[in-house]
Every structure is written in structure tokens, then in C-alpha cells.
Design a protein around this motif. Sequence first.
Motif, mmCIF file in Angstrom:
data_model
loop_
_atom_site.group_PDB
_atom_site.id
_atom_site.type_symbol
_atom_site.label_atom_id
_atom_site.label_comp_id
_atom_site.label_asym_id
_atom_site.label_seq_id
_atom_site.Cartn_x
_atom_site.Cartn_y
_atom_site.Cartn_z
ATOM 1 N N ALA A 145 1.322 -4.708 -5.293
ATOM 2 C CA ALA A 145 0.959 -3.693 -4.298
ATOM 3 C C ALA A 145 -0.526 -3.344 -4.340
ATOM 4 C CB ALA A 145 1.797 -2.429 -4.529
ATOM 5 N N VAL A 165 1.856 -13.217 -3.333
ATOM 6 C CA VAL A 165 2.357 -12.014 -2.663
ATOM 7 C C VAL A 165 1.865 -12.048 -1.225
ATOM 8 C CG1 VAL A 165 2.332 -9.499 -2.583
ATOM 9 C CG2 VAL A 165 2.366 -10.679 -4.794
ATOM 10 N N THR A 188 3.544 -7.426 8.398
ATOM 11 C CA THR A 188 3.608 -6.234 9.240
ATOM 12 C C THR A 188 4.556 -6.474 10.414
ATOM 13 O OG1 THR A 188 1.644 -7.016 10.431
ATOM 14 C CG2 THR A 188 1.275 -5.498 8.589
ATOM 15 N N MET A 193 9.684 0.643 5.040
ATOM 16 C CA MET A 193 9.645 -0.700 5.607
ATOM 17 C C MET A 193 11.046 -1.069 6.054
ATOM 18 S SD MET A 193 10.311 -4.212 5.109
ATOM 19 C CE MET A 193 10.505 -4.575 3.370
ATOM 20 N N ARG A 215 12.398 -1.960 -3.587
ATOM 21 C CA ARG A 215 12.302 -3.412 -3.520
ATOM 22 C C ARG A 215 13.584 -4.044 -4.037
ATOM 23 N NH1 ARG A 215 9.423 -0.713 -7.560
ATOM 24 N NH2 ARG A 215 9.666 -1.572 -9.640
ATOM 25 N N HIS A 257 11.405 -8.796 -2.200
ATOM 26 C CA HIS A 257 10.720 -8.180 -1.064
ATOM 27 C C HIS A 257 10.993 -6.688 -1.070
ATOM 28 C CE1 HIS A 257 14.620 -9.241 1.011
ATOM 29 N NE2 HIS A 257 14.429 -10.350 0.333
ATOM 30 N N LEU A 280 6.095 -6.279 1.305
ATOM 31 C CA LEU A 280 5.544 -7.116 0.249
ATOM 32 C C LEU A 280 6.612 -8.141 -0.095
ATOM 33 C CD1 LEU A 280 4.103 -4.356 -2.120
ATOM 34 C CD2 LEU A 280 2.822 -5.785 -0.492
ATOM 35 N N THR A 284 5.754 -1.110 0.582
ATOM 36 C CA THR A 284 4.569 -0.712 -0.179
ATOM 37 C C THR A 284 4.830 0.668 -0.793
ATOM 38 O OG1 THR A 284 3.559 0.312 1.752
ATOM 39 C CG2 THR A 284 3.019 -2.022 1.340
ATOM 40 N N VAL A 299 5.070 -1.949 6.191
ATOM 41 C CA VAL A 299 4.409 -3.101 5.577
ATOM 42 C C VAL A 299 5.319 -3.633 4.478
ATOM 43 C CG1 VAL A 299 2.381 -3.909 4.310
ATOM 44 C CG2 VAL A 299 2.125 -2.123 6.057
ATOM 45 N N ARG A 306 1.719 -9.896 2.369
ATOM 46 C CA ARG A 306 1.874 -8.617 3.060
ATOM 47 C C ARG A 306 2.200 -8.958 4.504
ATOM 48 N NH1 ARG A 306 0.132 -3.888 1.453
ATOM 49 N NH2 ARG A 306 -1.046 -3.570 -0.429
#
Length: 136
Positions: free
Chosen positions: A134, A76, A80, A103, A48, A95, A68, A98, A66, A78
Motif C-alpha cells: 500500500a 503490486v 481503479t 473498494m 483484503r 486483492h 491493490l 487501500t 482503488v 493498483r
Amino acid sequence: MNLEPKPATNKGSDDWFNGDVYVDPIAMPKDGDQRMIVSRVRFTPGARTAWHAHGRGQTLHITEGVALIGTRDGTVIRATPGQTIYTPPGQEHWHGATPDDFMEHFAMLEDAAGSDARDGWYEHVTDEDYDAAAGA
């Protein structure tokens, strides 16, 4: 019009990221006329950004895995593949991936006074805050 050579992939700085993150620059400011910055950013599971904010906002378009995305007020999101998230100017956020998934996103922003993040980057997101975001 120019065909630009593909820049090398860079490993994200430990000052800006927890975990392994890889950045492919796509568009960078040139000659003072262009202010658009676009990068493909790939996060390994659990990786992250540190807290940061952008002077002109930032758009993230998720292409794999995915994402975050967290804000200082505890929100937060989520996201996709195919989803796009916008953080407004000055909003402190982070950001990343997961804990169990890679990601990838495109990060798009306008250069603000020669820096891609307003006031630089802030502290790292703690493991406790990340685990809470998470759902761990």
C-alpha cells in the motif's frame, strides 16, 4: 430461462479475509452445466483476501475505490474503477482495498472441480506485506 431471487449478502469468512468484506453472489454453478462464478465483493478500507489461487484463473473488474492486487513475486497493481485485472490459473495472489478507501469489484471465475480456489486458500497477507504494497 429463470429469474433468480437475489441471494443475501454474506460477510466474508475470517478464514479467507482480513478486515470486513461483503460478498453478493451473482452467478453460481447449477446442475453441472454452468461453471461460471460471479460475485460483487465490497472491501472496507484496509480489508483484503488471504493468499489464494484459482485453477482456471480469475478476472477482477473494479467498480469503486482503488484495488491493490499482489502476487508472490512482489508485484503490486493498483487498479481503479473501470479497470479489469486477470490472474492466470494457479497464480497465487491477493486483492483488497487501500488503507484509506472502500473498494468494490466483480470477481469472475470458472468453477474448477467444485471449488472456487485451487487447493483452497493459503495464509493471510501479513500487515507488513500489506503496508509495503500500500506504500505505507
